[in-house]
Design a protein around this motif. Structure first.
Motif, PDB file in Angstrom:
ATOM      1  N   TYR A  47     -10.876   4.645  -6.906  1.00 20.12           N
ATOM      2  CA  TYR A  47     -11.189   4.105  -8.234  1.00 20.12           C
ATOM      3  C   TYR A  47     -10.176   4.606  -9.250  1.00 20.12           C
ATOM      4  O   TYR A  47      -9.407   5.533  -9.000  1.00 20.12           O
ATOM      5  N   GLY A  48     -10.204   3.987 -10.427  1.00 21.60           N
ATOM      6  CA  GLY A  48      -9.318   4.385 -11.514  1.00 21.60           C
ATOM      7  C   GLY A  48      -9.528   3.473 -12.698  1.00 21.60           C
ATOM      8  O   GLY A  48     -10.198   2.441 -12.603  1.00 21.60           O
ATOM      9  N   ASP A  49      -8.946   3.850 -13.843  1.00 17.92           N
ATOM     10  CA  ASP A  49      -9.027   2.983 -15.014  1.00 17.92           C
ATOM     11  C   ASP A  49      -7.848   2.015 -14.995  1.00 17.92           C
ATOM     12  O   ASP A  49      -7.105   1.932 -14.008  1.00 17.92           O
ATOM     13  N   CYS A  50      -7.658   1.272 -16.078  1.00 13.83           N
ATOM     14  CA  CYS A  50      -6.612   0.251 -16.095  1.00 13.83           C
ATOM     15  C   CYS A  50      -5.234   0.858 -15.885  1.00 13.83           C
ATOM     16  O   CYS A  50      -4.374   0.283 -15.189  1.00 13.83           O
ATOM     17  N   LYS A  51      -4.992   2.043 -16.492  1.00 18.50           N
ATOM     18  CA  LYS A  51      -3.692   2.698 -16.322  1.00 18.50           C
ATOM     19  C   LYS A  51      -3.502   3.174 -14.885  1.00 18.50           C
ATOM     20  O   LYS A  51      -2.448   2.986 -14.288  1.00 18.50           O
ATOM     21  N   ALA A  52      -4.546   3.792 -14.348  1.00 17.22           N
ATOM     22  CA  ALA A  52      -4.453   4.335 -12.990  1.00 17.22           C
ATOM     23  C   ALA A  52      -4.243   3.228 -11.957  1.00 17.22           C
ATOM     24  O   ALA A  52      -3.419   3.365 -11.046  1.00 17.22           O
ATOM     25  N   LEU A  53      -4.984   2.139 -12.080  1.00 18.34           N
ATOM     26  CA  LEU A  53      -4.879   1.058 -11.095  1.00 18.34           C
ATOM     27  C   LEU A  53      -3.563   0.303 -11.233  1.00 18.34           C
ATOM     28  O   LEU A  53      -2.980  -0.135 -10.236  1.00 18.34           O
ATOM     29  N   SER A  54      -3.090   0.120 -12.473  1.00 20.28           N
ATOM     30  CA  SER A  54      -1.780  -0.514 -12.660  1.00 20.28           C
ATOM     31  C   SER A  54      -0.683   0.365 -12.075  1.00 20.28           C
ATOM     32  O   SER A  54       0.239  -0.119 -11.398  1.00 20.28           O
ATOM     33  N   ASN A  55      -0.767   1.665 -12.334  1.00 19.59           N
ATOM     34  CA  ASN A  55       0.237   2.592 -11.833  1.00 19.59           C
ATOM     35  C   ASN A  55       0.180   2.707 -10.308  1.00 19.59           C
ATOM     36  O   ASN A  55       1.217   2.815  -9.634  1.00 19.59           O
ATOM     37  N   TYR A  56      -1.023   2.665  -9.745  1.00 16.43           N
ATOM     38  CA  TYR A  56      -1.195   2.710  -8.285  1.00 16.43           C
ATOM     39  C   TYR A  56      -0.561   1.480  -7.646  1.00 16.43           C
ATOM     40  O   TYR A  56       0.166   1.571  -6.636  1.00 16.43           O
ATOM     41  N   THR A  57      -0.798   0.327  -8.245  1.00 14.55           N
ATOM     42  CA  THR A  57      -0.186  -0.905  -7.741  1.00 14.55           C
ATOM     43  C   THR A  57       1.332  -0.822  -7.859  1.00 14.55           C
ATOM     44  O   THR A  57       2.067  -1.246  -6.951  1.00 14.55           O
ATOM     45  N   ARG A  58       1.818  -0.270  -8.975  1.00 12.46           N
ATOM     46  CA  ARG A  58       3.268  -0.076  -9.150  1.00 12.46           C
ATOM     47  C   ARG A  58       3.845   0.799  -8.039  1.00 12.46           C
ATOM     48  O   ARG A  58       4.914   0.503  -7.482  1.00 12.46           O
ATOM     49  N   ALA A  59       3.140   1.881  -7.698  1.00 13.83           N
ATOM     50  CA  ALA A  59       3.619   2.792  -6.656  1.00 13.83           C
ATOM     51  C   ALA A  59       3.684   2.091  -5.300  1.00 13.83           C
ATOM     52  O   ALA A  59       4.652   2.268  -4.536  1.00 13.83           O
ATOM     53  N   LEU A  60       2.659   1.289  -4.986  1.00  8.80           N
ATOM     54  CA  LEU A  60       2.647   0.560  -3.709  1.00  8.80           C
ATOM     55  C   LEU A  60       3.764  -0.481  -3.661  1.00  8.80           C
ATOM     56  O   LEU A  60       4.430  -0.659  -2.626  1.00  8.80           O
ATOM     57  N   LEU A  61       3.958  -1.196  -4.764  1.00  7.13           N
ATOM     58  CA  LEU A  61       5.029  -2.195  -4.811  1.00  7.13           C
ATOM     59  C   LEU A  61       6.394  -1.537  -4.651  1.00  7.13           C
ATOM     60  O   LEU A  61       7.282  -2.066  -3.955  1.00  7.13           O
ATOM     61  N   LYS A  62       6.565  -0.406  -5.292  1.00  8.64           N
ATOM     62  CA  LYS A  62       7.823   0.334  -5.174  1.00  8.64           C
ATOM     63  C   LYS A  62       8.101   0.691  -3.716  1.00  8.64           C
ATOM     64  O   LYS A  62       9.245   0.620  -3.247  1.00  8.64           O
ATOM     65  N   GLU A  63       7.058   1.023  -2.976  1.00  6.91           N
ATOM     66  CA  GLU A  63       7.205   1.427  -1.573  1.00  6.91           C
ATOM     67  C   GLU A  63       7.693   0.285  -0.697  1.00  6.91           C
ATOM     68  O   GLU A  63       8.346   0.524   0.336  1.00  6.91           O
ATOM     69  N   VAL A  64       7.391  -0.951  -1.104  1.00  5.72           N
ATOM     70  CA  VAL A  64       7.831  -2.108  -0.299  1.00  5.72           C
ATOM     71  C   VAL A  64       8.987  -2.842  -0.976  1.00  5.72           C
ATOM     72  O   VAL A  64       9.281  -3.996  -0.659  1.00  5.72           O
ATOM     73  N   GLY A  65       9.625  -2.180  -1.952  1.00  4.55           N
ATOM     74  CA  GLY A  65      10.844  -2.719  -2.537  1.00  4.55           C
ATOM     75  C   GLY A  65      10.656  -3.753  -3.617  1.00  4.55           C
ATOM     76  O   GLY A  65      11.560  -4.574  -3.856  1.00  4.55           O
ATOM     77  N   VAL A  66       9.514  -3.736  -4.293  1.00  5.75           N
ATOM     78  CA  VAL A  66       9.267  -4.684  -5.387  1.00  5.75           C
ATOM     79  C   VAL A  66       9.181  -3.906  -6.696  1.00  5.75           C
ATOM     80  O   VAL A  66       8.324  -3.045  -6.867  1.00  5.75           O
TER      81      VAL A  66
END
Length: 633
Positions: free
Chosen positions: A323-342
């Motif tokens: 779980y997370g708030d809007c900042k945490a979930l946006s940042n988590y998605t950013r981290a995952l995208l970064k891992e796959v080169g996006v």
């Protein structure tokens, strides 16, 4: 001697209190300030003292007379406090209509509640005035003093505190260290007179005798309500210092102080997300896979613990907790995208169905929400990361068409989020119904919604049949009495953001019997009766926030043994606000084909256009309820 010296002082003190009480009498309020007013701000004084970038005190005194419950309910006598924000003093005194004291309320008598309620985790608490009025009108004298280490946020001066509230006198004084880089800017102040007294290290703003602003339909209040914004170049935020003078430097500060180091992921998660993406090379397709992974794995919880109100949780903690708030979930998605080169960027925005821009010409801490931006050629793909059901790249009316701050590593950049054009906000309806000679109708229809109209419908998915039955009867088909829904089948195409409704229905006595005649409204499935309120005099401009387009085609089978005595003429209305067309034609002896198109144009319009717009909506409502008259042979 003692009496000779002090008796005049006592008399002066007595007279002063008597005068003060007379001033708090409701009868001393000028008549023009009572007009349209639920409340009158008799006096408001806000004093902000900024001693350093880590020390600020806000003292406030409000004297407000309330004429009714509506005025008092919107008053908001409350103060937030936390480890970094202390309430030093708080009190309220209640006066009756004549200006006499009826109740004194000390700080210990204020009620407290924690902001951590529902899906929220925060260390903020609130002290609020818990008072039940005995009778109206009455007056509240409210005083507070709050100290904080945070100078990133300086509340704007909003002299007119709300609709139907007039102002006798309001003043705002801010004292500051000139070395901190103080700045301010006025907005929407043409309609009131503000006295400005300015010297190095101090600013005082005053306004007097501002009449109440009435509520008017479609009014863009954010564009007309006066306010003054304040900010510093050198700020402090929960242990973090900041320096910024424009949006580029603000974004750089935000990224390097609040985002850097928060995107670390567990090794096993890195492996998993790469396995899910597999050999896919298309950036947006990879982003879709990541987005679905986040939706399936996480849920939204608001977190406002200290700096956590602005800095995201660690991505690895979101991964672990789910779980997370809007900042945490946006940042988590950013981290995952970064891992796959996006590549993607956290984006600060105001989340609000009414559309609210980040003020582009005044740099300060703004926004109440965070989303994610993925660059795609010359545009951005915007992701709402807090929902388990919102389609990939679909914004809806919570974050569409407004200025947002994209936080890039090297700078911040203001960009407008996706603007849904009227051609995107569509609803296509196709159906048929059979009219019996006893007035009953039996029919079926299919409705396909896209764009913002999709946003209005997709949340129907997952509702119980009982809930759906109530919604359709009370909202979409409220014009049909005795309605029975025999089938409700919903289909949500998340990939294309398209929502389909398939319905079967019947209703006794839809048509009314009058002797040998049957009378019924030909438009059974999509009547629009939204007619704006009439005003003797319009004071404000008006805004249509979003445009849209409806297209209907319905086949009506008439009962045997009846002829058409009257039916609506074709209608074609074109105005600057939109277009409306409707026609019905007889085919195959006993069938009517009804076609209808409604297009509404978004835009800001002058107050002088309001009557014309109201007439336009009246024509739509009247023709949507146009009747067919059948005569028995």
């Amino acid at each position: 001697m003692f009496l000779r010296i002090y008796t005049p002082l006592l008399l002066l003190f007595f007279c002063y209190n008597l005068k003060a009480q007379e001033n708090l009498s409701v009868f001393s309020i000028p008549a023009e300030l009572k007009e349209h007013a639920n409340a009158v701000v008799r006096f408001s004084a806000i004093n902000v003292d900024i001693y350093s970038r880590k020390s600020m005190k806000v003292s406030e005194k409000k004297v407000i007379t309330f004429f009714n419950e509506t005025g008092f309910e919107s008053a908001g006598f409350q103060e937030y406090f936390s480890d970094s924000e202390k309430i030093k003093s708080l009190q309220a005194v209640i006066y009756n209509a004549a200006g006499s004291v009826i109740k004194k309320i000390k700080k210990k008598d204020f009620k407290m509640y924690s902001v951590s309620q529902g899906a929220g985790i925060t260390d903020n608490k609130v002290l609020y005035l818990d008072y039940t009025p005995v009778q109206y009108p009455f007056t509240v004298v409210y005083e507070s003093e709050v100290e904080t280490i945070n100078t990133a946020f300086i509340s704007p001066w909003i002299p007119v505190e709300g609709l139907f509230t007039s102002v006798e006198k309001s003043e705002y004084t801010i004292t500051y260290d000139p070395g901190l880089g103080f700045r301010y800017k006025k907005y929407n102040t043409d309609g009131i007179t503000i006295t400005t007294e300015e010297q190095e290290g101090q600013l005082k703003l005053t306004c007097e005798n501002v009449p109440a602003i009435k509520s008017e339909a479609y009014t863009p209040y954010s564009s007309i309500m006066p306010k003054v914004m304040f900010s510093l170049t050198s700020i402090h935020l929960e242990g973090v210092d900041g320096e910024f003078s424009d949006w580029a430097s603000f974004g750089s500060w935000y990224y390097n102080n609040l985002l850097v180091g928060t995107d670390e992921l567990p090794d096993e998660t890195k492996v998993k997300i790469k396995e899910l993406v597999g050999a896919e090379t298309d950036r947006l397709k990879k982003a879709r896979i990541v987005y679905k992974y986040v939706q399936d794995k996480t849920r939204y919880v608001s977190i406002q613990l200290g700096i956590g109100g602005w800095r995201p949780m660690q991505a690895k903690d979101v991964d672990r907790l789910g779980y997370g708030d809007c900042k945490a979930l946006s940042n988590y998605t950013r981290a995952l995208l970064k891992e796959v080169g996006v590549e993607s960027y956290c984006t600060v925005i105001y989340g609000d169905t009414g559309k609210r821009d980040i003020t582009d010409d005044f740099v300060s801490m703004q926004g109440n929400h965070m989303i994610l931006a993925i660059p795609n050629n010359d545009e951005m793909i915007w992701l709402e990361c807090t929902s388990q059901v919102v389609p990939f790249a679909f914004q809806g009316n919570f974050t569409d068409d407004r200025m947002a701050l994209v936080i890039r590593p090297e700078k911040g950049e203001l960009m407008r989020t996706h603007v849904y054009k009227k051609e995107e906000n569509t609803q296509f309806l196709k159906g048929k119904y059979i009219l019996s000679d006893d007035g009953k109708i039996t029919g079926d229809l299919t409705i396909i919604s896209k764009g913002i109209q999709y946003n209005n419908k997709y949340q129907l998915e997952g509702r119980s049949q009982d809930d759906l039955d109530k919604i359709y009867k009370s909202s979409y088909f409220s014009n049909i009495n005795n309605l029975k829904l025999n089938k409700i089948q919903l289909s949500n195409n998340r990939k294309d953001a398209e929502f389909t409704e398939e319905l079967e229905l019947e209703a006794n006595s839809y048509a009314s019997l009058s002797g040998q005649r049957l009378i019924f409204a030909i438009n059974a499935f999509n009547q629009n009766d939204n007619v704006p309120q009439r005003y003797r005099k319009r004071y404000n401009p008006f805004e249509i926030l979003r445009g849209y387009s409806d297209s209907d085609e319905v086949v009506i089978t008439l009962p045997e043994g009846y002829t058409i005595e009257a039916m609506p003429n074709p209608v074609d209305v074109k105005e600057k606000f939109g277009e409306y067309k409707a026609e019905c034609n007889l085919v195959e002896g006993n069938k009517l084909i009804y076609k209808r198109t409604l297009v509404i144009n978004k835009g800001m319009y002058e107050k002088s256009d309001y009557d014309l717009y109201r007439q336009f909506r009246e024509k739509i409502s009247r023709n949507d309820n146009a009747k067919v008259v059948l005569l028995k042979q």
